[in-house]
Write a protein that holds these residues in place. Structure first.
Motif, short mmCIF file in Angstrom:
data_model
loop_
_atom_site.label_atom_id
_atom_site.label_comp_id
_atom_site.label_asym_id
_atom_site.label_seq_id
_atom_site.Cartn_x
_atom_site.Cartn_y
_atom_site.Cartn_z
N ARG A 155 0.97 -1.07 0.05
CA ARG A 155 -0.03 -0.13 -0.04
C ARG A 155 0.93 1.25 -0.08
NH1 ARG A 155 -4.51 0.18 4.28
NH2 ARG A 155 -5.33 -1.53 2.97
N MET A 156 1.96 1.23 0.74
CA MET A 156 2.81 2.47 0.78
C MET A 156 3.55 2.52 -0.30
SD MET A 156 3.92 4.80 2.68
CE MET A 156 4.51 5.27 3.93
N MET A 157 3.96 1.52 -1.11
CA MET A 157 4.45 1.71 -2.72
C MET A 157 3.62 2.32 -3.66
SD MET A 157 6.76 -1.01 -4.64
CE MET A 157 5.65 -2.41 -4.41
N MET A 158 2.44 1.82 -3.62
CA MET A 158 1.43 2.49 -4.33
C MET A 158 1.36 3.90 -4.30
SD MET A 158 0.62 -0.01 -6.57
CE MET A 158 -0.74 0.59 -7.40
N ALA A 159 1.22 4.27 -2.74
CA ALA A 159 1.03 5.59 -2.37
C ALA A 159 2.28 6.38 -2.83
CB ALA A 159 0.76 5.69 -1.15
N LEU A 160 3.40 5.97 -2.82
CA LEU A 160 4.64 6.58 -3.12
C LEU A 160 4.61 6.86 -4.65
CD1 LEU A 160 7.16 5.25 -0.87
CD2 LEU A 160 6.49 7.39 -0.86
N ILE A 161 4.42 5.74 -5.45
CA ILE A 161 4.05 5.82 -6.95
C ILE A 161 3.28 7.04 -7.39
CG2 ILE A 161 3.69 4.59 -8.98
CD1 ILE A 161 4.57 2.02 -7.72
N ALA A 162 1.81 6.79 -6.75
CA ALA A 162 0.90 8.03 -7.04
C ALA A 162 1.48 9.36 -6.73
CB ALA A 162 -0.37 7.69 -6.22
N CYS A 163 2.37 9.35 -5.78
CA CYS A 163 2.78 11.05 -5.47
C CYS A 163 3.80 11.44 -6.39
CB CYS A 163 3.46 10.98 -4.17
SG CYS A 163 2.35 10.83 -2.75
#
Length: 40
Positions: free
Chosen positions: A2-10
């Motif tokens: 979930r954190m990796m997806m949030a970083l990619i989105a940012c």
């Protein structure tokens, strides 16, 4: 995960902001809104 997806989105948000996409999207939104209420 979930954190990796949030970083990619940012990252994509920052990339679009750097390219000037935010202004393009804002202008399109303003034109659509003005057409919907009949001012444009």
């Amino acid at each position: 995960m979930r954190m990796m997806m949030a970083l990619i989105a940012c990252g994509f948000i920052l990339y679009g902001t750097v390219r000037g996409e935010m202004e393009i999207v804002w202008n399109k939104a303003v034109h659509i809104c003005l057409e919907c209420i009949g001012l444009g």
